[in-house]
Scaffold this active site. Structure first.
Site, PDB file in Angstrom:
ATOM      1  N   GLU A  78       0.820  -1.209   0.000  1.00  0.00           N
ATOM      2  CA  GLU A  78       0.000   0.000   0.000  1.00  0.00           C
ATOM      3  C   GLU A  78       0.858   1.265   0.000  1.00  0.00           C
ATOM      4  O   GLU A  78       0.591   2.223   0.722  1.00  0.00           O
ATOM      5  CB  GLU A  78      -0.977   0.000   1.186  1.00  0.00           C
ATOM      6  CG  GLU A  78      -1.959  -1.165   1.146  1.00  0.00           C
ATOM      7  CD  GLU A  78      -2.948  -1.166   2.301  1.00  0.00           C
ATOM      8  OE1 GLU A  78      -2.822  -0.317   3.202  1.00  0.00           O
ATOM      9  OE2 GLU A  78      -3.852  -2.018   2.301  1.00  0.00           O
TER      10      GLU A  78
ATOM     11  N   GLU B  45      -4.172  -8.831   0.013  1.00  0.00           N
ATOM     12  CA  GLU B  45      -4.641  -8.606   1.398  1.00  0.00           C
ATOM     13  C   GLU B  45      -6.159  -8.565   1.336  1.00  0.00           C
ATOM     14  O   GLU B  45      -6.730  -7.743   0.617  1.00  0.00           O
ATOM     15  CB  GLU B  45      -4.060  -7.302   1.941  1.00  0.00           C
ATOM     16  CG  GLU B  45      -4.208  -7.136   3.446  1.00  0.00           C
ATOM     17  CD  GLU B  45      -3.395  -5.942   3.949  1.00  0.00           C
ATOM     18  OE1 GLU B  45      -2.176  -5.897   3.664  1.00  0.00           O
ATOM     19  OE2 GLU B  45      -3.968  -5.051   4.609  1.00  0.00           O
TER      20      GLU B  45
END
Length: 814
Positions: free
Chosen positions: A438, A510
């Site tokens: 991220e 994820e």
């Protein structure tokens, strides 16, 4: 050197990108007789921010030989100073409310035998949190700031062979440098390495299998030899391969006459063939021992051992991950590096237990979020048959907290990537490298391309990926910079991504981020994922999730509707210290997360069985939730959910059928939402293909009457490291656990053992893990026993709680 790179194949009128991954081994090369664990007999002192919240001035000159360190604390490594506590209300919840920030010094007094004169001496750190600086006898050796990196420093110029040496290590954990609990200290193993002047370079051996056919496997060994002798030398290299645990040599190769100028490194490459190789897979963890020797004038001067696992691994756009020619769906979890109650200090038995529990659930992969793992984790995954996504960073140039890795990225990212890949590239369990999680630069196709090229320069056989939470990253060009694309929490974009990127492999890097407290249930039950959070707990109906996340069922449907997706890595396998979403990370009183499928103790939450039902479809199982102790809910609606690998089930309350339900397409749980509570027995019978498949029962329990102790093993190695995990339960007179008991339980231990940690499943409990007592939560808690080095015998354990019969057990230390 033969390289296995991209292979493009035509299938179903589309060109699918295939990345071949065929090089593998269990551990970094180890030099026989020259590498010894260096964990015993250290001295430790803290400065700066102290555990009690006060500040202690750091003296100058602590790296010196002559300072008085007699009053420093004596300890053995690995060591995490933060887990010792105390939990403090004034510390942020996002990093576990523990005092990990601050400065720590370690010193070790040791001697080196005069017989080692002429050898090269190195110190290897598997991990030190963080900003490590190292001195020997007052001389600065070097530094390595990234706390998750493994690194080596040379000590040779300053080693004394005729007296005492003093090694000094300074660590500095700045506040606001992590989004979760990072721990503090030399929390992984340390090694003293001695080599001849002509020796294998650090992590310099790379074993790959560029060709695997029915006829045999070609094994390619590339090794770097370093000449620190002060003069030009000629060397020969010899390689022998045996099956692990056996002595018969099955393949050999040699080269002669390699010239290496003084002070330089040269590489040598050899190939040999293994006939009818036994492949490494999730179920058959076959390993080979590759022994490489350097010879000068016919005499061996260095020997390295690498354990090889022969297998092919391909990420494809249409079939996902293909291992040894067969599709393997990734049933993975993300895990942070802490070991729950034990903190971050690495312990091989604790890691082994985690993997065993995950495999019981059907898990077959771990993402090392968001950093390089301990070497022991990869060794275990090789031996136990788990896949690993090996991740480098949580951020790049643009940070997420003021003092995080972004402050180091410019100067250190290349060194850290190379250290990660060179250390781990010989593991068969590692299927891909992740450049980041991220990161803020998900629109920077140039930067991801540069990072990808660094990975490839050290290992061209595995794909590079990155975990992306920005929806645009799959379409703005960033996706072209990775070999395999990972989306975080975007099951609704799987189809759109495939349409736009028909040749790019895709997986859920994820997923879910469902939140729950173990054994806690709140009413009314709502399908609104923002509901279910009450009194710093979260309902275990598994219907709650943060705004960016989903419940597991949504991810399952996203994958089933898009079967080309390679699988998922769930956030998270285990609860971890810090990040107590949905509660404010700076103001909450919670000390640990709610994300785990298993809690901080390793106890199974209800969600464990939802994933087991999906990931082990051929395993007969059924699980009822909630528990059935609701004295204030008689006659009130108390929904019942069932997780099962069957396709239908019938629910009974006190023998009366409440109906038989069948799973619809894209339905992953069975629900009886109008059940009115009455005490007694709740029973489910699950069916598959019309035949009885499994059953489960929940009963209303009586008052707690006794303490019960259940050991995960009845014997322990007397090495001072081995652990026994003791599940402590409060049972009623019929032997059923009382799920609402929360009284304190006290422990007494005698014999050659000690209490390593205690704790429970309550994220809001601030009692120390370093104690001889613990409050039960949901009628249970965890006690961890450690052996005493060199002492065998019986470890006797007693657990008592007011008003209950005590529990007793014995552990054999051998």
């Amino acid at each position: 050197m033969k390289k296995t790179c991209f292979v493009q194949s035509l299938a179903a009128a589309c060109v699918f990108l295939v990345f071949l991954c065929t090089c593998n081994a269990v551990s970094a090369t180890e030099r026989t007789g020259s590498r010894e664990q260096f964990n015993k007999g250290w001295l430790f002192a803290r400065f700066g921010s102290m555990p009690d919240g006060l500040t202690k001035q750091e003296p100058t000159g602590l790296e010196g030989e002559t300072i008085d360190d007699a009053s420093w604390r004596k300890l053995d490594l690995p060591h995490d100073w933060g887990i010792e506590g105390p939990f403090r209300n004034d510390l942020p919840s996002n990093t576990g409310k523990l005092p990990w920030a601050g400065i720590g010094w370690y010193r070790k007094h040791f001697k080196v035998s005069p017989a080692d004169k002429g050898m090269r001496c190195f110190i290897d750190f598997d991990g030190a949190m963080s900003h490590a600086k190292v001195w020997l006898n007052g001389h600065y050796l070097g530094e390595w700031p990234y706390g998750y990196a493994s690194f080596r420093l040379e000590m040779t110029p300053y080693v004394r062979f005729d007296g005492e040496n003093v090694l000094a290590v300074r660590l500095d954990n700045p506040p606001n440098s992590s989004r979760w609990y990072p721990g503090g200290g030399i929390y992984r193993n340390v090694w003293l390495v001695k080599t001849s002047p002509v020796h294998f370079a650090h992590w310099g051996t790379f074993v790959s299998t560029p060709s695997i056919t029915n006829d045999g496997a070609i094994v390619h060994v590339r090794t770097e030899i370093e000449n620190q002798s002060g003069q030009s030398v000629k060397t020969d290299t010899h390689v022998e391969i045996t099956q692990a645990g056996q002595t018969d040599v099955i393949a050999t190769a040699s080269t002669t006459g390699l010239s290496i100028p003084a002070g330089e490194i040269r590489s040598v490459e050899l190939e040999m063939k293994i006939q009818s190789p036994k492949l490494w897979s999730l179920n058959s963890r076959n390993l080979y021992r590759v022994e490489t020797s350097i010879l000068q004038n016919g005499k061996s001067v260095d020997v390295g051992t690498t354990f090889l696992g022969i297998r092919t691994a391909q990420f494809t756009a249409d079939r996902g991950l293909v291992l040894n020619g067969e599709r393997v769906r990734i049933n993975g979890v993300c895990n942070h590096h802490d070991l729950g109650l034990l903190g971050t200090a690495v312990n091989e038995r604790a890691l082994e237990r985690q993997i065993t529990i995950l495999q019981e659930m059907g898990c077959n992969a771990i993402r090392t979020s968001h950093n390089p793992p301990a070497p022991e984790l990869l060794d275990l995954c090789d031996r136990m048959g788990m896949l690993v996504l090996d991740e480098a960073f949580d951020c790049w140039e643009q940070g997420k907290t003021p003092n995080d890795y972004s402050t180091l990225f410019k100067d250190w990212h290349e060194r850290d990537i190379r250290a990660l890949v060179r250390r781990d590239r010989n593991h068969p369990c590692v299927i891909a490298w992740s450049a980041g999680n991220e990161v803020r630069e998900q629109n920077d196709g140039v930067l991801i391309g540069k990072l990808r090229d660094i990975f490839r320069s050290e290992d061209s056989t595995r794909p590079v990926t990155s975990a992306c939470d920005n929806p645009d990253a799959g379409f703005d060009g960033f996706q072209n910079g990775v070999d395999v694309f990972g989306y975080n929490y975007k099951p609704h974009l799987y189809g759109k991504f495939r349409d736009a990127n028909p040749s790019k492999p895709l997986y859920g890097s994820e997923t879910a981020s469902c939140i729950s407290s173990n054994g806690e249930y709140f009413f009314p039950v709502s399908d609104d994922k923002s509901k279910g959070a009450v009194n710093s707990q979260v309902s275990s109906y598994d219907l709650s999730a943060p705004p960016w996340a989903t419940i597991p069922d949504v991810e399952f449907a996203g994958e089933d509707k898009n079967p080309s997706v390679a699988g998922e890595f769930v956030w998270t396998g285990f609860d971890y210290l810090g990040e107590p979403t949905p509660y404010g990370e700076d103001t909450s009183q919670s000390r640990s997360s709610y994300f785990g499928i298993l809690d901080l103790c390793g106890f199974k939450k209800d969600r464990f069985y939802l994933y087991q039902a999906r990931w082990r479809p051929d395993f007969p199982m059924a699980h009822i939730l909630p528990h059935w102790n609701w004295p204030d809910r008689t006659g009130k609606v108390t929904p019942v959910h069932v997780y099962t690998s069957g396709d239908e089930a019938e629910l009974f309350l006190n023998g009366e059928s409440l109906g038989r339900k069948k799973k619809d397409p894209f339905q992953y749980r069975l629900r009886w939402d109008s059940v009115k509570y009455e005490p007694g027995e709740l029973k489910v019978i699950a069916y598959k293909d019309g035949k009885k498949w499994a059953e489960d029962v929940k009963k209303t329990t009586g008052q707690a009457a006794k303490v019960s102790l259940t050991l995960d093993r009845t014997s322990i190695r007397s090495d001072g490291k081995d652990l026994v995990f003791v599940t402590v339960e409060t049972l009623d007179k019929n032997g059923l656990r009382s799920p609402i008991f929360r009284n304190e339980i006290r422990f007494r231990i005698s014999g050659p053992g000690s209490i390593a940690a205690v704790g429970n499943s309550d994220p809001t409990d601030h009692d120390s893990f370093q104690s001889d007592r613990c409050k039960a939560f949901g009628g249970e808690c965890m006690l961890i026993i450690r052996s005493v080095e060199g002492k065998a015998g019986e470890i006797r354990l007693e657990a008592e709680s007011d008003g209950l019969a005590a529990g007793n057990t014995v552990i054999a230390s051998e």
